[in-house]
Motif scaffolding. Structure first.
Motif, PDB file in Angstrom:
ATOM      1  N   UNK A 524       0.827  -1.203   0.000  1.00 55.70           N
ATOM      2  CA  UNK A 524       0.000   0.000   0.000  1.00 55.70           C
ATOM      3  C   UNK A 524       0.863   1.255   0.000  1.00 55.70           C
ATOM      4  N   UNK A 525       0.270   2.332  -0.436  1.00 53.08           N
ATOM      5  CA  UNK A 525       0.970   3.609  -0.464  1.00 53.08           C
ATOM      6  C   UNK A 525       1.247   4.119   0.943  1.00 53.08           C
ATOM      7  N   UNK A 526       2.243   5.043   1.033  1.00 49.84           N
ATOM      8  CA  UNK A 526       2.620   5.620   2.317  1.00 49.84           C
ATOM      9  C   UNK A 526       1.436   6.227   3.064  1.00 49.84           C
ATOM     10  N   UNK A 527       0.484   6.803   2.340  1.00 50.59           N
ATOM     11  CA  UNK A 527      -0.641   7.470   2.992  1.00 50.59           C
ATOM     12  C   UNK A 527      -1.459   6.504   3.835  1.00 50.59           C
ATOM     13  N   UNK A 528      -1.452   5.225   3.464  1.00 47.48           N
ATOM     14  CA  UNK A 528      -2.272   4.229   4.143  1.00 47.48           C
ATOM     15  C   UNK A 528      -1.546   3.570   5.308  1.00 47.48           C
ATOM     16  N   UNK A 529      -0.226   3.785   5.401  1.00 44.99           N
ATOM     17  CA  UNK A 529       0.574   3.056   6.383  1.00 44.99           C
ATOM     18  C   UNK A 529       1.077   3.993   7.475  1.00 44.99           C
ATOM     19  N   UNK A 530       1.086   3.464   8.681  1.00 47.22           N
ATOM     20  CA  UNK A 530       1.553   4.261   9.819  1.00 47.22           C
ATOM     21  C   UNK A 530       3.064   4.415   9.773  1.00 47.22           C
ATOM     22  N   UNK A 531       3.532   5.648  10.083  1.00 50.31           N
ATOM     23  CA  UNK A 531       4.963   5.912  10.167  1.00 50.31           C
ATOM     24  C   UNK A 531       5.347   6.261  11.596  1.00 50.31           C
ATOM     25  N   UNK A 532       4.490   5.795  12.541  1.00 50.46           N
ATOM     26  CA  UNK A 532       4.788   5.995  13.959  1.00 50.46           C
ATOM     27  C   UNK A 532       5.960   5.115  14.367  1.00 50.46           C
ATOM     28  N   UNK A 533       6.524   5.447  15.532  1.00 52.21           N
ATOM     29  CA  UNK A 533       7.588   4.612  16.083  1.00 52.21           C
ATOM     30  C   UNK A 533       7.085   3.190  16.251  1.00 52.21           C
ATOM     31  N   UNK A 551       2.367  -7.700   6.270  1.00 55.50           N
ATOM     32  CA  UNK A 551       1.249  -6.962   6.860  1.00 55.50           C
ATOM     33  C   UNK A 551       1.765  -5.966   7.885  1.00 55.50           C
ATOM     34  N   UNK A 552       1.489  -4.673   7.622  1.00 54.87           N
ATOM     35  CA  UNK A 552       2.036  -3.589   8.437  1.00 54.87           C
ATOM     36  C   UNK A 552       0.898  -2.746   8.997  1.00 54.87           C
ATOM     37  N   UNK A 553       1.246  -1.838   9.902  1.00 55.29           N
ATOM     38  CA  UNK A 553       0.242  -1.046  10.616  1.00 55.29           C
ATOM     39  C   UNK A 553      -0.388   0.018   9.722  1.00 55.29           C
ATOM     40  N   UNK A 554      -1.734   0.113   9.808  1.00 52.72           N
ATOM     41  CA  UNK A 554      -2.467   1.116   9.030  1.00 52.72           C
ATOM     42  C   UNK A 554      -2.283   2.495   9.643  1.00 52.72           C
ATOM     43  N   UNK A 555      -2.326   3.508   8.808  1.00 50.84           N
ATOM     44  CA  UNK A 555      -2.180   4.892   9.272  1.00 50.84           C
ATOM     45  C   UNK A 555      -3.444   5.346   9.983  1.00 50.84           C
ATOM     46  N   UNK A 556      -3.300   6.431  10.717  1.00 49.38           N
ATOM     47  CA  UNK A 556      -4.448   7.023  11.405  1.00 49.38           C
ATOM     48  C   UNK A 556      -5.526   7.410  10.406  1.00 49.38           C
ATOM     49  N   UNK A 557      -5.110   7.931   9.257  1.00 47.45           N
ATOM     50  CA  UNK A 557      -6.099   8.316   8.241  1.00 47.45           C
ATOM     51  C   UNK A 557      -6.839   7.102   7.689  1.00 47.45           C
ATOM     52  N   UNK A 558      -6.107   6.018   7.496  1.00 48.09           N
ATOM     53  CA  UNK A 558      -6.741   4.801   6.990  1.00 48.09           C
ATOM     54  C   UNK A 558      -7.727   4.251   8.013  1.00 48.09           C
ATOM     55  N   UNK A 559      -7.349   4.269   9.267  1.00 51.00           N
ATOM     56  CA  UNK A 559      -8.240   3.796  10.328  1.00 51.00           C
ATOM     57  C   UNK A 559      -9.501   4.647  10.372  1.00 51.00           C
ATOM     58  N   UNK A 560      -9.334   5.968  10.295  1.00 52.13           N
ATOM     59  CA  UNK A 560     -10.492   6.863  10.288  1.00 52.13           C
ATOM     60  C   UNK A 560     -11.437   6.533   9.139  1.00 52.13           C
ATOM     61  N   UNK A 561     -10.832   6.346   7.985  1.00 51.74           N
ATOM     62  CA  UNK A 561     -11.655   6.089   6.795  1.00 51.74           C
ATOM     63  C   UNK A 561     -12.480   4.810   6.956  1.00 51.74           C
ATOM     64  N   UNK A 562     -11.850   3.725   7.376  1.00 58.37           N
ATOM     65  CA  UNK A 562     -12.564   2.449   7.479  1.00 58.37           C
ATOM     66  C   UNK A 562     -13.479   2.392   8.689  1.00 58.37           C
ATOM     67  N   UNK A 802      -5.341   9.801   0.287  1.00 55.56           N
ATOM     68  CA  UNK A 802      -4.865  10.053  -1.080  1.00 55.56           C
ATOM     69  C   UNK A 802      -3.381   9.703  -1.143  1.00 55.56           C
ATOM     70  N   UNK A 803      -2.991   8.962  -2.177  1.00 54.93           N
ATOM     71  CA  UNK A 803      -1.601   8.526  -2.304  1.00 54.93           C
ATOM     72  C   UNK A 803      -0.644   9.721  -2.254  1.00 54.93           C
TER      73      UNK A 803
END
Length: 895
Positions: A524-533, A551-562, A802-803
């Motif tokens: 998935x694109x960077x926008x969908x993935x968390x870049x937290x520590x 399988x990596x952690x979803x970003x806050x924006x992705x979580x909000x969306x779903x 958005x990517x």
């Protein structure tokens, strides 16, 4: 719903055409006292399915036999009437003669189960006009039917709160106790003693009831009260419509007119009397189901409630009409003994007997409980679990004479069991519609069929007006409603419930954004993935895997969306909110069959050995229905999930063939425990290992170990389907995680934010698309959707991410050729680095590497040093997205 029911009829005598025929009326204890016929030769025609012929006039006499075979008259069979005779109770019996198996036989039959006509009498003609019944009371009123204006019928409030007024009309004062106006709650039982129209011709009931121990009297709107009538306690009414009452075969506004044997519409005339045994409201119109008589034969049909007015009836009822005191219940009598059902095959009048259709299949019918505090089982087996409230563990119990719907009959050993649907109030007073099994000894069948699909009014289109009321009553936010209205227009049978979670939106998002909780693919694109520590390694431009390697952690924006339900209130994604609990008023075998689609499960049966050791044959559709009863899980969901798991491409996967080497005879329809691994056989083998050995759980469900509860081992298809359903239900759905959305995002009170069935953040929406395809053949079914509502939701719907280009502007390494940095380089540290060079050194070479290959560096290469002082070397890294990060090295010359 189906709370009230079909009844015996009453009823008014009928005169058709120009010939007057006085006919016997036996229904609810009413009958004519005298029979007169014009011709000398009479012929009796049997009006019931199977009528015993006895050796004399009375049930105490033996049944007639011929050549060792018991003699019956069957429906529409004819016999010559030789005479008539009353038994000791005053009931009239006809002496008849007819041919039985080619031989002439003579015996006696009860007069109320045959129709007598003159051999030479001509059939009355209606001259091709609509058949409008003339009122018997105008010509010759039956001596046993006397109308009275006094009556008291039971009713029940069917709204959240109903004002009691002192007069007829909303302009009349509210009845008060002290200073408080009386509002009657939903379910309040009323005594209806009269009815009257207000100035707007709206009907009101005159009622009495008790409030806080005090009797109150007044008027309530009739549209919010349902008559509590049934077979044993009907209400009576008189036609008041000037043009008569149109009889329908169904409660509908158009079409479905009831027709007589000539095919003519039947319209009951003004002042005709009917008995009411069921009430239903459709599209805001109240209908009564009534019993009436045409040419001596009792019929049932529907009429609009406003066409009649309630009346009382004074009855003169001889004992002969009600009971056959021999207890064998074979002459049309209504014996209420518990063992009555043992004589199902001999019920002459189908009174309390099993109805079977022409193929011998059990027909769905109304029935009555014959004892108090009857418990229900989740299987037709005394060793099965008792059905209980999920929250309190209190068993559901049915009471004497409670009406239920008998949907299927099962033979277990030497005993019959019935799968029934029922209505009860749970410990909180909430009405519950459920399904379960009861043994034959606790149930009496009425012999009166109902809609075979559910036994309820589940196929009710919701009008736009009613739908808006539902939205308001459920408390849906305004920004949900436009989406739901669109869905309602396309699917007017669907129901939407608001699940008010009591959780603050931002708080829930923050808890679901915890690293490692919600995952998606690394592709998935960077926008969908968390870049937290701990979610992203900036130095190596690598996302940290939490399941497998991808399988990596979803970003806050992705979580909000779903998480935001408003994004998914459309035809593709609404199924993630489908209520996965079993709803017997909505889930049908027909619906299951539609979901199963084509091969290999639709219209397909299989054989298995039941727990009683007998060989059984059952269809997959019926199995999923029984799995719903057993597990409490929606059989639609179960069928859909199995179709997805093991029945793709029109054939079964090896998980359910029973032929996998080492696991012959084992089945796993839901692929429970089938995880990817490198062991021989892979996921299939691990799933079948679970089918053979079960879980290591030490939990006890009811009085069973967990493995017994889920029917381990799964060594036949029946146990595998029911047991797998129980596993799914117990672990998730019955815990309150009863939609795919809540299986993913656990916002229930139990283990909130954990115990989540799947880790993929997009699972509910992706499974919704699969479910939609599985439901493709399911037409106009009343699915139920439970849609979550948070507190303090933002006015703007959460946007789909958005990517974006890579934001990584880190260095993974940094060196000065020939020198050692102090301290050693750390990618997360940009300043504080130093080194000392000789006083004659004028140039140094800076090298390194960016973490992301698309980042651009300014500051690498040969860097000139100025004489004297400290030189600050800056290395700037520009990420793909344009963000800049600067590293600094302090360089000093010796001396």
């Amino acid at each position: 719903m189906f709370k009230n029911s079909l009844a015996k009829g009453i009823l008014s005598a009928v005169i058709m055409g120009t010939v007057l025929t006085s006919v016997p009326l036996y229904g609810n204890g009413l009958h004519n006292s005298k029979i007169v016929y014009a011709a000398t030769k009479k012929v009796a025609t049997c009006t019931v399915d199977k009528l015993k012929v006895r050796t004399d006039s009375g049930t105490e006499f033996a049944q007639l036999s011929s050549d060792g075979t018991m003699v019956y008259l069957l429906l529409n069979d004819k016999a010559d009437v030789l005479g008539e005779k009353k038994d000791k109770s005053g009931v009239v019996w006809y002496k008849v003669r007819f041919l039985s198996n080619g031989k002439s036989v003579t015996g006696f039959v009860r007069s109320d189960f045959v129709k007598v006509s003159s051999e030479n009498a001509s059939t009355p003609s209606d001259n091709g006009k609509t058949n409008t019944r003339k009122t018997a009371g105008k010509t010759k009123k039956s001596s046993s039917i006397k109308e009275t204006s006094k009556y008291s019928y039971k009713g029940e409030v069917k709204t959240k709160g109903l004002r009691l007024r002192t007069g007829v009309g909303t302009d009349k004062p509210q009845y008060k106790i002290g200073t408080a106006g009386v509002v009657l709650p939903n379910g309040q039982v009323l005594n209806i003693t009269g009815e009257k129209n207000d100035a707007k011709k709206i009907r009101w009931y005159k009622i009495s009831t008790k409030v806080n121990g005090k009797t109150v009297k007044g008027y309530v709107l009739s549209e919010f009260v349902k008559l509590s009538v049934d077979k044993k306690a009907p209400a009576y009414a008189k036609v008041t419509a000037k043009k008569g009452a149109v009889i329908k075969t169904k409660a509908t506004a158009k079409g479905n007119e009831f027709k007589d044997s000539k095919g003519k519409k039947v319209v009951l005339a003004k002042n005709d009397i009917v008995s009411i045994f069921h009430e239903i409201t459709l599209s805001d119109v109240k209908y009564y189901k009534v019993s009436f008589v045409i040419s001596g034969k009792t019929y049932t049909g529907y009429l609009v409630a406003s066409q009649v007015k309630l009346i009382g009836i004074v009855k003169d009822t001889p004992k002969a009409d009600d009971t056959d005191n021999t207890g064998d219940n074979n002459d049309g009598s209504d014996d209420n003994s518990d063992d009555n059902a043992n004589n199902d095959d001999n019920d002459d009048g189908n009174s309390g007997g099993v109805i079977n259709n022409n193929n011998g299949k059990f027909v769905t019918q109304r029935a009555y409980i014959t004892s108090d505090k009857v418990e229900l089982y989740n299987e037709a087996d005394y060793k099965a679990d008792i059905l209980k409230e999920s929250e309190t563990g209190i068993p559901y119990k049915l009471n004497m004479n409670q009406e239920v719907i008998a949907r299927k009959q099962y033979i277990v050993g030497n005993e019959k069991w019935y799968l029934i649907t029922y209505i009860v109030n749970d410990s909180t007073g909430k009405q519950v519609i459920g399904a379960g099994f009861v043994p034959e000894k606790y149930i009496k069948l009425s012999g009166e069929p109902v809609d075979d699909s559910t036994g309820s009014s589940n196929k009710k289109k919701i009008s736009d007006k009613a739908f808006e009321k539902e939205l308001a009553a459920e408390g849906f936010p305004e920004d949900y409603k436009p989406f739901l209205r669109v869905l309602h227009r396309v699917h007017p049978y669907w129901h939407f419930e608001a699940r008010h979670l009591g959780l603050d939106w931002e708080y829930a998002v923050s808890r679901e954004s915890v690293v490692g909780l919600n995952l998606l693919q690394n592709s998935s694109n960077y926008a969908w993935k968390s870049m937290e520590a701990k979610a992203y390694d900036w130095a190596n431009d690598a996302f940290i895997a939490y399941d497998g390697s991808t399988w990596v952690t979803a970003s806050n924006k992705a979580v909000r969306y779903y998480m935001d339900p408003r994004n998914f209130l459309n035809e593709d994604y609404i199924y993630q909110f489908e209520l996965l609990t079993y709803k017997p008023e909505h889930h049908t075998e027909e619906g299951i069959s539609a979901i199963l689609g084509g091969p290999p499960m639709k219209d397909t049966t299989y054989d298995y050995i039941a727990s009683d050791g007998t060989n059984k044959t059952i269809s997959y559709a019926e199995t999923f229905l029984l799995a719903g009863v057993y597990s409490g899980v929606s059989p639609y969901h179960l069928a859909s999930r199995v179709k997805q798991e093991v029945a793709g491409a029109g054939r079964f996967s090896s998980s359910v063939t029973g032929t996998v080497p080492g696991y012959e005879g084992y089945y796993n329809f839901y692929n429970i425990g089938a995880y990817n691994n490198t062991a021989p056989g892979g996921a299939v083998a691990s799933g079948l290992k679970f089918a053979a050995n079960g879980s290591a759980s030490k939990a006890v469900i009811g009085n069973k170990s967990f493995n017994d509860y889920i029917k381990i081992p799964w060594n036949n298809r029946y146990s595998a389907i029911l047991g797998g359903a129980a596993f799914i239900g117990n672990n998730y759905i019955l815990r309150g995680q009863n939609t795919p959305y809540l299986e993913k995002f656990n916002f229930t009170e139990k283990n909130t934010f954990s115990h989540q069935y799947m880790s993929a953040v997009f699972s509910p929406s992706s499974e919704s698309m699969i479910t939609k395809r599985a439901y493709a053949e399911l037409k106009d079914e009343p699915l139920v959707f439970s849609i979550p509502v948070f507190q303090n939701m933002p006015p703007v719907i959460s946007e789909r991410p958005v990517d974006i280009p890579s934001p990584n502007n880190w260095l993974s390494s940094l060196q000065v050729t020939g020198y050692q940095l102090t301290p050693a380089f750390r990618p997360d540290t940009t300043e504080g680095y130093g080194l000392v060079v000789g006083k004659d050194v004028d140039v140094i070479e800076v090298t390194g590497k960016t973490a992301n290959k698309k980042a651009v560096v300014n500051g690498f290469g040969q860097m000139k040093l100025t004489p004297g002082g400290v030189n600050v070397i800056s290395i700037s890294v520009t990420a793909e997205d344009g963000s800049v990060r600067t590293y600094k090295i302090n360089v000093a010359k010796e001396g």
